[in-house]
Design a protein around this motif. Structure first.
Motif, PDB file in Angstrom:
ATOM      1  N   HIS A 118      55.232  34.198  21.831  1.00 16.06           N
ATOM      2  CA  HIS A 118      56.688  34.297  21.966  1.00 16.06           C
ATOM      3  C   HIS A 118      57.159  34.829  23.311  1.00 16.06           C
ATOM      4  CE1 HIS A 118      57.406  33.285  17.734  1.00 16.06           C
ATOM      5  NE2 HIS A 118      56.345  34.017  17.469  1.00 16.06           N
ATOM      6  N   GLU A 119      56.241  35.251  24.165  1.00 16.73           N
ATOM      7  CA  GLU A 119      56.618  35.697  25.498  1.00 16.73           C
ATOM      8  C   GLU A 119      56.050  34.720  26.518  1.00 16.73           C
ATOM      9  OE1 GLU A 119      57.085  40.498  25.168  1.00 16.73           O
ATOM     10  OE2 GLU A 119      55.043  39.741  25.315  1.00 16.73           O
ATOM     11  N   PRO A 120      56.701  34.546  27.666  1.00 17.27           N
ATOM     12  CA  PRO A 120      56.226  33.557  28.645  1.00 17.27           C
ATOM     13  C   PRO A 120      54.858  33.932  29.212  1.00 17.27           C
ATOM     14  CG  PRO A 120      58.004  34.891  29.561  1.00 17.27           C
ATOM     15  CD  PRO A 120      57.936  35.225  28.110  1.00 17.27           C
ATOM     16  N   LEU A 121      54.002  32.942  29.333  1.00 16.98           N
ATOM     17  CA  LEU A 121      52.654  33.172  29.853  1.00 16.98           C
ATOM     18  C   LEU A 121      52.689  33.764  31.250  1.00 16.98           C
ATOM     19  CD1 LEU A 121      49.595  32.818  29.403  1.00 16.98           C
ATOM     20  CD2 LEU A 121      49.808  30.520  30.397  1.00 16.98           C
ATOM     21  N   VAL A 122      53.664  33.359  32.052  1.00 20.61           N
ATOM     22  CA  VAL A 122      53.761  33.844  33.424  1.00 20.61           C
ATOM     23  C   VAL A 122      54.024  35.346  33.481  1.00 20.61           C
ATOM     24  CG1 VAL A 122      56.250  33.438  33.684  1.00 20.61           C
ATOM     25  CG2 VAL A 122      54.749  33.286  35.693  1.00 20.61           C
ATOM     26  N   ALA A 123      54.544  35.915  32.387  1.00 19.34           N
ATOM     27  CA  ALA A 123      54.800  37.353  32.333  1.00 19.34           C
ATOM     28  C   ALA A 123      53.601  38.140  31.819  1.00 19.34           C
ATOM     29  CB  ALA A 123      56.008  37.639  31.441  1.00 19.34           C
TER      30      ALA A 123
END
Length: 275
Positions: free
Chosen positions: A200-205
């Motif tokens: 649910h959180e962006p991979l880039v983060a």
């Protein structure tokens, strides 16, 4: 219309049902692995406008959606910070980064929050220090929109792009405090993260590259060009990565120091000062 007279037996029965519903809610959350089930039940109940909506919120939580994405905010440094779906959720351990930055900032200084996510670090730092000139940037469009809302009341300027790339050139050499909670999870460890983060959180983060420090190195290498004389760069990392992070700051010509606290044993803040 109510007559203003309450039947005690009816009131008792209603209260009992409400308590039973609350207990059932807690049981569902606990069975789904929510460690703070009681607190989550209270937050979900407060966010719901009807029993049907409460059930829908519960199902989303049980399915693994982050609580903060469901209720729309996170408690960070005592502030209610808006967090939209798909945006990285600030962790409580990052409050260490904010507290250390606050000891180096002064009213009127210029603060830059790189990889800002929802803007929580800049917002909390401004609340602790007072009047600051705040800039922020993130590569994720959803995060930029969220940060713009959170920082609007402070006059914060939020830019969309990769690290320093979108920043105005006039900011070079003017930043007094540069904070960056960049991703530092090694790529091969992403699969081991809890599903609510991984899904649910962006991979880039989250993904920091093979050893977790690719983005940190990039931030450190370019920081001297953006820092004012006497300015400081502050980065969050893990204790195991601290030595490599310190070396990255030293190579950039910044005098590095490591800060830890017993309250957050799995978190290290690396500070680099520009002479």
């Amino acid at each position: 219309m109510s007559s203003g007279v309450t039947d005690s037996s009816s009131s008792s029965s209603s209260s009992s049902s409400l308590r039973l519903g609350g207990e059932a809610l807690v049981r569902r959350l606990r069975a789904a692995g929510c460690v703070f089930a009681e607190e989550e039940a209270e937050l979900l109940t407060g966010a719901a406008r009807s029993p049907a909506e409460l059930l829908a919120l519960l199902e989303r939580r049980v399915a693994g959606v982050p609580l903060e994405h469901i209720v729309g905010w996170v408690d960070f440094c005592g502030l209610r910070v808006a967090v939209d779906p798909g945006v990285f959720v600030p962790r409580r351990r990052t409050e260490l980064l904010v507290r250390r930055a606050a000891t180096l900032a002064r009213p009127g200084c210029t603060v830059l929050d790189l990889a800002c996510g929802c803007g929580a670090i800049g917002l909390a730092l401004a609340a602790l220090v007072g009047d600051v000139t705040l800039y922020a940037a993130d590569v994720e469009p959803a995060a930029v929109r969220c940060a713009q809302r959170n920082l609007a009341a402070l006059g914060g300027r939020v830019y969309a792009g990769d690290l320093y790339d979108p920043l105005p050139l006039r900011l070079r050499g003017q930043v007094d405090v540069l904070v960056a909670n960049v991703p530092y999870v090694p790529s091969e460890a992403i699969a081991l993260l809890p599903p609510e983060a991984r899904l649910h959180e962006p991979l880039v983060a989250l993904d920091g590259g093979p050893d977790g420090l690719d983005v940190l190195r990039r931030v450190a290498a370019a920081a001297p060009g953006w820092l004012a004389p006497g300015g400081h760069l502050l980065l969050e990392t893990s204790p195991e990565q601290a030595e490599v992070a310190v070396a990255a700051l030293a190579r950039a010509g910044l005098a590095p120091a490591v800060v830890t606290e017993d309250e957050f044993p799995r978190t290290t803040v690396v500070i680099g000062g520009r002479s």
